[in-house]
Design a protein around this motif. Structure first.
Motif, short mmCIF file in Angstrom:
data_model
loop_
_atom_site.label_atom_id
_atom_site.label_comp_id
_atom_site.label_asym_id
_atom_site.label_seq_id
_atom_site.Cartn_x
_atom_site.Cartn_y
_atom_site.Cartn_z
N LEU A 1 -3.72 -3.85 -3.35
CA LEU A 1 -3.59 -5.26 -2.99
C LEU A 1 -3.78 -6.17 -4.20
N LYS A 2 -4.68 -5.78 -5.09
CA LYS A 2 -4.88 -6.58 -6.31
C LYS A 2 -3.61 -6.65 -7.14
N ALA A 3 -2.84 -5.58 -7.12
CA ALA A 3 -1.60 -5.53 -7.91
C ALA A 3 -0.57 -6.55 -7.45
N LYS B 1 9.41 0.35 10.18
CA LYS B 1 8.79 1.01 9.04
C LYS B 1 8.76 0.09 7.82
N TYR B 2 7.71 0.22 7.05
CA TYR B 2 7.53 -0.60 5.85
C TYR B 2 7.28 0.32 4.66
N PRO B 3 8.31 0.64 3.90
CA PRO B 3 8.11 1.50 2.73
C PRO B 3 7.31 0.78 1.65
N TYR B 4 6.72 1.55 0.77
CA TYR B 4 5.96 1.00 -0.35
C TYR B 4 6.89 0.21 -1.26
N ASP B 5 6.64 -1.09 -1.41
CA ASP B 5 7.53 -1.96 -2.19
C ASP B 5 6.71 -3.16 -2.69
N PRO B 6 5.97 -3.00 -3.80
CA PRO B 6 5.13 -4.10 -4.29
C PRO B 6 5.91 -5.35 -4.66
N ALA B 7 7.13 -5.18 -5.14
CA ALA B 7 7.94 -6.35 -5.48
C ALA B 7 8.24 -7.15 -4.22
N ARG B 8 8.59 -6.45 -3.15
CA ARG B 8 8.84 -7.11 -1.88
C ARG B 8 7.57 -7.78 -1.36
N ILE C 1 0.84 -1.20 0.00
CA ILE C 1 0.00 0.00 0.00
C ILE C 1 0.87 1.25 0.00
N ASP C 2 0.70 2.09 -1.00
CA ASP C 2 1.45 3.33 -1.10
C ASP C 2 0.74 4.40 -0.26
N ARG C 3 1.03 4.39 1.03
CA ARG C 3 0.34 5.28 1.96
C ARG C 3 0.66 6.75 1.70
N GLY C 4 1.89 7.02 1.27
CA GLY C 4 2.27 8.40 0.99
C GLY C 4 1.48 9.01 -0.14
N THR C 5 1.31 8.26 -1.22
CA THR C 5 0.53 8.76 -2.35
C THR C 5 -0.94 8.90 -1.97
#
Length: 508
Positions: free
Chosen positions: A379-381, A338-345, A303-307
């Motif tokens: 999440l779908k991504a 902290k958990y940065p936005y990282d869809p690959a991870r 989840i890209d919380r910053g965006t």
């Protein structure tokens, strides 16, 4: 910036605006303020709901023993004229004489003792964590009361001033709890004259309100609150001139409202945060994917919380990594994992957890639909198919507290209390809202709540934050920004979410 510092500045600025504004009242000929909002209150009894709207209404109709000044944060006399700490677990109050409830009954020590001793046993209380430090109350005489605590409680005056309104013993015992919710009375500046399910609440100025109240006497005689089911209806009423004041509308509407010559829009940061609980304890199924740590880590990483904060909430909304608001005592932001936005991870973590193709789950929410839809897309991504159950706030809370929400999203304002005890124990203590059931965190919260030593409290809360974020027991998304709009006919003073009262022409 600390929220209390910001709040003082905002109110000072609002007061300057008021000083230059023409003193025109809402619906002046009718002496009425018309409010429309969407967060319907299923039970107007202030102990039986946890909504901000419920707190707003409670502030008008009820008083507490003490009052916290919204600008100085100083505790001031309200229903109690003075108090003293007898020992670590005992506070004695001298009560104000000459106060009456809205039906004319006198306020005495019996009402205080009845209220305290009832709420600590009442299973219907919406946020029992707030009253966990109350052991009971004893009457000394008609105007002196002794409050006993279960242990040391460093934040007890916060709870006494913000979330402990006093019930009328004789009236409530006579009519019963259910009838009282339909026709409540208190000692506040307004009396509730109508409660129509979840559609209408009417209030009228109580001319018998006691002199010397720190709240002041109302200027407007009537407040009419219309509760509507959706944002479209809310905005239609406002733009159509059927409402003088709304709040909580979509950020994208801010600029459009500001362009209208007869309307004004404002926004300001608050103590409120958007959050998502996650079923780490398996309340919705003992072996569901959410019970696995790597799945929870994948979800927060996806989840890209910053965006979301920048585009959906806008204003000065910021990502928050702690299960508390940063200004609150004990909220150590440096302790959070902290958990940065990282869809690959996130995809890698799902594969390592045994879900390379993702899985299906459900989100229960009352938050704005665009927030849930954005989470769903993120999440779908990474392969997680999210069903959304969008509900009215009361229904969503009920479903979540019954343990039937794999994921649950909403917002929390700590009832304006600038202490971590108003946040973490509710969501991560052993209560209905706890979807982690983490015994290590429970133990640390108990330790922090059992001492008045500030350093012991800080250390225990800091470790609790570290563990809770490491284990992703709770996901804090970002801080909220309150959007308010009102007719320019209002003598407006601002309405920060941190202060549960109408800063409108309602108050002199």
């Amino acid at each position: 910036m600390r929220s209390d510092t910001w709040l003082r500045g905002a109110l000072m600025a609002a007061s300057m605006t008021l000083a230059t504004a023409a003193p025109v009242l809402a619906q002046k000929s009718a002496d009425t303020l018309r409010v429309t909002w969407r967060d319907a209150i299923p039970d107007v009894n202030p102990y039986y709901n946890s909504q901000r709207t419920g707190m707003v209404v409670a502030f008008q109709a009820f008083d507490c023993l003490v009052y916290r000044d919204p600008t100085t944060m100083e505790m001031k006399p309200a229903l109690a004229t003075s108090w003293k700490q007898v020992d670590d677990t005992t506070i004695e109050f001298t009560l104000r004489q000459g106060v009456t409830f809205h039906n004319g009954d006198p306020f005495t020590a019996d009402d205080v003792v009845y209220t305290i001793n009832t709420i600590i046993q009442d299973k219907r209380v919406a946020t029992p964590a707030y009253y966990a430090s109350y052991a009971g109350a004893e009457k000394i005489d008609d105007f002196h009361v002794r409050l006993k605590l279960t242990g040391v409680s460093p934040a007890v005056m916060e709870y006494l001033s913000m979330v402990t309104p006093i019930w009328p013993k004789a009236y409530r015992e006579k009519v019963g709890a259910d009838a009282y919710s339909r026709a409540p009375i208190g000692t506040g500046p307004y009396r509730i004259t109508k409660v129509d399910g979840t559609t209408q609440i009417d209030l009228e100025r109580y001319d018998g309100y006691y002199a010397g109240s720190p709240k002041g006497r109302p200027a407007i005689r009537y407040i009419k609150i219309h509760e509507v089911p959706d944002a479209t209806t809310e905005m239609t009423e406002f733009l159509g001139g059927k409402a003088d004041w709304i709040w909580g509308y979509n950020a994208d509407q801010f600029a459009n409202i500001a362009r209208m010559p007869n309307l004004e829009s404002l926004r300001f940061g608050t103590m409120r945060v958007h959050f998502m609980t996650i079923d780490a304890a398996g309340r919705t199924g003992a072996d569901n994917p959410l019970t696995k740590l790597k799945v929870r880590q994948a979800i927060i990483s996806a989840i890209d919380r910053g965006t979301m904060a920048k585009q959906l909430i806008q204003g000065d909304s910021k990502v928050i990594d702690t299960p508390c608001f940063p200004s609150q005592f004990g909220c150590d932001v440096t302790a959070a994992v902290k958990y940065p936005y990282d869809p690959a991870r996130a995809k890698q973590l799902l594969a390592e957890a045994g879900y390379p193709n993702g899985f299906d789950t459900e989100l229960v929410t009352y938050a704005p639909p665009q927030l849930a839809a954005t989470i769903q897309n993120y999440l779908k991504a990474v392969g997680i198919n999210l069903r959304i159950q969008q509900l009215q706030i009361g229904a969503a809370i009920q479903l979540a507290q019954s343990g039937k929400a794999p994921l649950y999203s909403g917002s929390w304002g700590s009832n304006s209390m600038n202490d971590i005890s108003a946040f973490m124990p509710n969501w991560l203590g052993p209560g209905l809202d706890d979807y982690a059931r983490d015994p290590d965190v429970h133990s640390l919260l108990k330790k922090a709540g059992g001492t008045i030593d500030p350093e012991v409290r800080r250390q225990a809360y800091s470790e609790a934050i570290r563990l809770a974020t490491e284990r992703v027991d709770f996901i804090t998304l970002f801080s909220d920004v309150r959007y308010v709009a009102h007719s320019k006919q209002l003598n407006f003073q601002g309405f920060p979410d941190d202060v549960p009262r109408f800063y409108l022409s309602t108050w002199k």
